[in-house]
Design a protein around this motif. Structure first.
Motif, PDB file in Angstrom:
ATOM      1  N   ALA A 189       0.813  -1.212   0.000  1.00  0.00           N
ATOM      2  CA  ALA A 189       0.000   0.000   0.000  1.00  0.00           C
ATOM      3  C   ALA A 189       0.843   1.257   0.000  1.00  0.00           C
ATOM      4  O   ALA A 189       0.529   2.228  -0.684  1.00  0.00           O
ATOM      5  CB  ALA A 189      -0.923  -0.003   1.219  1.00  0.00           C
ATOM      6  N   SER A 190       1.907   1.292   0.777  1.00  0.00           N
ATOM      7  CA  SER A 190       2.699   2.510   0.880  1.00  0.00           C
ATOM      8  C   SER A 190       4.067   2.165   1.444  1.00  0.00           C
ATOM      9  O   SER A 190       4.313   1.037   1.880  1.00  0.00           O
ATOM     10  CB  SER A 190       2.012   3.524   1.799  1.00  0.00           C
ATOM     11  OG  SER A 190       1.908   3.004   3.112  1.00  0.00           O
ATOM     12  N   THR A 191       4.956   3.145   1.436  1.00  0.00           N
ATOM     13  CA  THR A 191       6.254   2.921   2.058  1.00  0.00           C
ATOM     14  C   THR A 191       6.053   2.691   3.553  1.00  0.00           C
ATOM     15  O   THR A 191       5.205   3.306   4.171  1.00  0.00           O
ATOM     16  CB  THR A 191       7.177   4.127   1.839  1.00  0.00           C
ATOM     17  OG1 THR A 191       6.529   5.297   2.332  1.00  0.00           O
ATOM     18  CG2 THR A 191       7.506   4.312   0.382  1.00  0.00           C
ATOM     19  N   SER A 192       6.823   1.775   4.123  1.00  0.00           N
ATOM     20  CA  SER A 192       6.610   1.420   5.522  1.00  0.00           C
ATOM     21  C   SER A 192       7.886   1.498   6.344  1.00  0.00           C
ATOM     22  O   SER A 192       7.943   0.983   7.445  1.00  0.00           O
ATOM     23  CB  SER A 192       6.039  -0.005   5.611  1.00  0.00           C
ATOM     24  OG  SER A 192       6.882  -0.922   4.953  1.00  0.00           O
ATOM     25  N   GLY A 193       8.922   2.122   5.807  1.00  0.00           N
ATOM     26  CA  GLY A 193      10.166   2.221   6.546  1.00  0.00           C
ATOM     27  C   GLY A 193      11.041   3.303   5.959  1.00  0.00           C
ATOM     28  O   GLY A 193      10.736   3.869   4.910  1.00  0.00           O
ATOM     29  N   PRO A 194      12.160   3.601   6.592  1.00  0.00           N
ATOM     30  CA  PRO A 194      13.022   4.691   6.143  1.00  0.00           C
ATOM     31  C   PRO A 194      13.859   4.305   4.925  1.00  0.00           C
ATOM     32  O   PRO A 194      14.159   3.139   4.698  1.00  0.00           O
ATOM     33  CB  PRO A 194      13.917   4.946   7.359  1.00  0.00           C
ATOM     34  CG  PRO A 194      13.994   3.610   8.034  1.00  0.00           C
ATOM     35  CD  PRO A 194      12.645   2.978   7.834  1.00  0.00           C
ATOM     36  N   HIS A 204       7.413  16.419  -4.044  1.00  0.00           N
ATOM     37  CA  HIS A 204       7.280  15.239  -3.183  1.00  0.00           C
ATOM     38  C   HIS A 204       8.063  15.490  -1.898  1.00  0.00           C
ATOM     39  O   HIS A 204       9.156  14.932  -1.678  1.00  0.00           O
ATOM     40  CB  HIS A 204       7.775  13.984  -3.894  1.00  0.00           C
ATOM     41  CG  HIS A 204       6.944  13.570  -5.065  1.00  0.00           C
ATOM     42  ND1 HIS A 204       5.879  12.712  -4.955  1.00  0.00           N
ATOM     43  CD2 HIS A 204       7.029  13.918  -6.374  1.00  0.00           C
ATOM     44  CE1 HIS A 204       5.332  12.519  -6.156  1.00  0.00           C
ATOM     45  NE2 HIS A 204       6.021  13.249  -7.031  1.00  0.00           N
ATOM     46  N   ALA A 205       7.512  16.331  -1.052  1.00  0.00           N
ATOM     47  CA  ALA A 205       8.231  16.782   0.134  1.00  0.00           C
ATOM     48  C   ALA A 205       8.567  15.635   1.080  1.00  0.00           C
ATOM     49  O   ALA A 205       9.646  15.614   1.691  1.00  0.00           O
ATOM     50  CB  ALA A 205       7.421  17.846   0.868  1.00  0.00           C
ATOM     51  N   ALA A 206       7.655  14.688   1.237  1.00  0.00           N
ATOM     52  CA  ALA A 206       7.893  13.582   2.177  1.00  0.00           C
ATOM     53  C   ALA A 206       9.067  12.718   1.728  1.00  0.00           C
ATOM     54  O   ALA A 206       9.899  12.297   2.542  1.00  0.00           O
ATOM     55  CB  ALA A 206       6.633  12.744   2.319  1.00  0.00           C
ATOM     56  N   ILE A 207       9.141  12.453   0.421  1.00  0.00           N
ATOM     57  CA  ILE A 207      10.252  11.645  -0.086  1.00  0.00           C
ATOM     58  C   ILE A 207      11.558  12.424   0.024  1.00  0.00           C
ATOM     59  O   ILE A 207      12.604  11.865   0.389  1.00  0.00           O
ATOM     60  CB  ILE A 207       9.980  11.212  -1.537  1.00  0.00           C
ATOM     61  CG1 ILE A 207       8.767  10.268  -1.584  1.00  0.00           C
ATOM     62  CG2 ILE A 207      11.206  10.519  -2.136  1.00  0.00           C
ATOM     63  CD1 ILE A 207       8.372   9.836  -2.983  1.00  0.00           C
ATOM     64  N   ALA A 225      12.300  14.661   2.248  1.00  0.00           N
ATOM     65  CA  ALA A 225      12.676  14.662   3.669  1.00  0.00           C
ATOM     66  C   ALA A 225      13.249  13.305   4.075  1.00  0.00           C
ATOM     67  O   ALA A 225      14.222  13.227   4.833  1.00  0.00           O
ATOM     68  CB  ALA A 225      11.467  15.011   4.527  1.00  0.00           C
ATOM     69  N   ALA A 226      12.660  12.204   3.574  1.00  0.00           N
ATOM     70  CA  ALA A 226      13.170  10.870   3.891  1.00  0.00           C
ATOM     71  C   ALA A 226      14.575  10.680   3.324  1.00  0.00           C
ATOM     72  O   ALA A 226      15.445  10.074   3.961  1.00  0.00           O
ATOM     73  CB  ALA A 226      12.221   9.805   3.344  1.00  0.00           C
ATOM     74  N   ALA A 227      14.807  11.207   2.120  1.00  0.00           N
ATOM     75  CA  ALA A 227      16.134  11.127   1.519  1.00  0.00           C
ATOM     76  C   ALA A 227      17.141  11.938   2.335  1.00  0.00           C
ATOM     77  O   ALA A 227      18.279  11.492   2.547  1.00  0.00           O
ATOM     78  CB  ALA A 227      16.091  11.618   0.079  1.00  0.00           C
ATOM     79  N   ASP A 228      16.736  13.110   2.788  1.00  0.00           N
ATOM     80  CA  ASP A 228      17.616  13.928   3.632  1.00  0.00           C
ATOM     81  C   ASP A 228      18.018  13.182   4.903  1.00  0.00           C
ATOM     82  O   ASP A 228      19.187  13.199   5.311  1.00  0.00           O
ATOM     83  CB  ASP A 228      16.922  15.238   4.010  1.00  0.00           C
ATOM     84  CG  ASP A 228      17.062  16.308   2.936  1.00  0.00           C
ATOM     85  OD1 ASP A 228      18.041  16.232   2.176  1.00  0.00           O
ATOM     86  OD2 ASP A 228      16.198  17.192   2.864  1.00  0.00           O
ATOM     87  N   ARG A 229      17.048  12.525   5.530  1.00  0.00           N
ATOM     88  CA  ARG A 229      17.350  11.783   6.761  1.00  0.00           C
ATOM     89  C   ARG A 229      18.326  10.641   6.480  1.00  0.00           C
ATOM     90  O   ARG A 229      19.246  10.382   7.267  1.00  0.00           O
ATOM     91  CB  ARG A 229      16.054  11.263   7.393  1.00  0.00           C
ATOM     92  CG  ARG A 229      15.171  12.348   7.998  1.00  0.00           C
ATOM     93  CD  ARG A 229      14.058  11.752   8.843  1.00  0.00           C
ATOM     94  NE  ARG A 229      13.109  10.991   8.044  1.00  0.00           N
ATOM     95  CZ  ARG A 229      12.036  11.517   7.459  1.00  0.00           C
ATOM     96  NH1 ARG A 229      11.774  12.828   7.584  1.00  0.00           N
ATOM     97  NH2 ARG A 229      11.201  10.766   6.767  1.00  0.00           N
ATOM     98  N   ALA A 230      18.111   9.964   5.360  1.00  0.00           N
ATOM     99  CA  ALA A 230      19.003   8.857   5.003  1.00  0.00           C
ATOM    100  C   ALA A 230      20.423   9.349   4.771  1.00  0.00           C
ATOM    101  O   ALA A 230      21.398   8.706   5.197  1.00  0.00           O
ATOM    102  CB  ALA A 230      18.478   8.147   3.751  1.00  0.00           C
ATOM    103  N   ILE A 231      20.553  10.485   4.115  1.00  0.00           N
ATOM    104  CA  ILE A 231      21.881  11.046   3.845  1.00  0.00           C
ATOM    105  C   ILE A 231      22.568  11.462   5.143  1.00  0.00           C
ATOM    106  O   ILE A 231      23.764  11.206   5.339  1.00  0.00           O
ATOM    107  CB  ILE A 231      21.760  12.229   2.867  1.00  0.00           C
ATOM    108  CG1 ILE A 231      21.318  11.720   1.480  1.00  0.00           C
ATOM    109  CG2 ILE A 231      23.082  12.988   2.762  1.00  0.00           C
ATOM    110  CD1 ILE A 231      20.910  12.815   0.517  1.00  0.00           C
TER     111      ILE A 231
END
Length: 390
Positions: A310-315, A339-342, A344-350
């Motif tokens: 259904a959707s992304t479920s993790g970082p 796609h602000a959420a993606i 932001a998730a990419a920023d956190r991963a980096i």
């Protein structure tokens, strides 16, 4: 009691099943160590040649620190290339040293005219991209079974075979299925990350009578030049020769690859990415990246193998220089596309990656773990070598 001499590779008579499938059996031998590896094929007959043996033997010999002997004829160009191959691997892996390579007769191998171009194809993003972009020159897909899908896992083997056959039929190219139990032996000698490119090269030489050129899909963009990997743009072509070339293909951002193959229903219908299971778990690093990528190219509904999620479920995760480059590109596309959420998730991963990178400069845990694994493999191998042959 025997002592370590050298790792010897030769072809031996295959068992009945392997012989019936046009396959080959390869013997790895060193003192009391003696193992047989099988290669079988559908859609082609595999040719026994020393070039394939050299590809199979060189990296394990360097990992174990023993010299290498190939009991067969070897092409002079490939033998000459071993100097550059070993120099590159010694640069990558501290503790490696150059090993002596001895062979049977050294020859200039010739091949028939009119051979085609093969592509190693797994159904993943990278090989799918290579097929989509190079379809006009590819004459056949080559799918290796026994690499990331165990031969004992019958359902997954059947699905991988069906995938390759269907894609080949829909693209109007041939297909060759090569099965091998190589990992039952190699995993106790060397890591698959370091070894897989050499194994692909060996299979390529077993099929040299069919293909003048063989494509190995790149697993990274231009950043692939900066990190060590068993299949690498600086390495793959060295395993080939003028008459049996190997091309490392597709140094492109993976998100751009997803965008390209999203226009190919035959590839999207079978898209295979997950590290954990055939049906895609939705939680591993590869699945998380793919879910975000499909959302960015607006193709979630166009990817049947991901519709059940259904959707992304993790970082999102960054594990090295290659995935760092991919994540930066994804972050740029996401930010520019709303796609602000993606983003932001990419920023956190980096950020997490840079913290880990800083810590590994202080305590290089990954390199320590790799060296410890190598030490265990060497000790286990020595014990087996020194056993009396009965």
């Amino acid at each position: 009691m025997t002592t370590i001499d050298r790792l010897c590779l030769s072809f031996v008579a295959p068992d009945a099943a392997t012989q019936a499938s046009g396959g080959l059996a390869v013997r790895f031998r060193c003192g009391g160590y003696d193992r047989i590896v099988h290669f079988a094929a559908q859609g082609a007959t595999l040719a026994a040649n020393g070039d394939a043996l050299l590809c199979l033997g060189l990296v394990p010999a360097m990992e174990l620190g023993v010299d290498l002997y190939i009991e067969a004829e070897v092409d002079r160009e490939l033998l000459d290339n071993t100097r550059d191959i070993q120099a590159l691997l010694c640069e990558w892996y501290p503790g490696y040293r150059t090993v002596a390579v001895d062979t049977g007769p050294i020859i200039h191998r010739t091949y028939p005219e009119g051979r085609g171009t093969g592509l190693f194809f797994s159904g993943g993003v990278d090989s799918s991209y290579s097929l989509a972009t190079e379809r006009d020159r590819i004459t056949s897909l080559v799918t290796l079974i026994g690499a990331d899908v165990a031969l004992t896992d019958a359902p997954r083997v059947a699905r991988l075979e069906a995938l390759a056959k269907d894609v080949a039929a829909r693209f109007g190219v041939g297909y060759i299925l090569v099965t091998t139990d190589i990992r039952s032996v190699s995993d106790r000698l060397i890591g698959w990350v370091e070894y897989h490119g050499a194994v692909l090269a060996a299979v390529r030489h077993m099929l040299a009578h069919a293909f003048e050129n063989q494509l190995i899909a790149s697993s990274g963009d231009d950043s692939a030049w900066t990190f060590r990997w068993g299949s690498h743009p600086a390495l793959d072509h060295l395993w080939g020769t003028g008459g049996a070339r190997i091309e490392h293909h597709g140094l492109e951002h993976r998100l751009a690859k997803v965008q390209r193959i999203s226009r190919e229903p035959a590839l999207m219908d079978h898209l295979r990415v997950c590290n954990r299971r055939f049906e895609h778990c939705g939680t591993c690093r590869s699945c998380q990246f793919m879910l975000a990528a499909l959302d960015l190219v607006d193709m979630r509904t166009g990817a049947p193998t991901y519709r059940h999620l259904a959707s992304t479920s993790g970082p999102l995760q960054v594990t090295g220089p290659g995935t760092l480059s991919e994540m930066r590109y994804m972050r740029s596309v996401a930010a520019g596309g709303g796609h602000a959420a993606i983003a932001a998730a990419a920023d956190r991963a980096i950020r997490r990656y840079h913290v880990k990178k800083f810590l590994t400069r202080i305590v290089p845990l990954d390199e320590i773990a790799r060296r410890f694994k190598r030490f265990k493999r060497q000790r286990r191998f020595i014990r087996q070598v020194e056993r009396p042959i009965r």
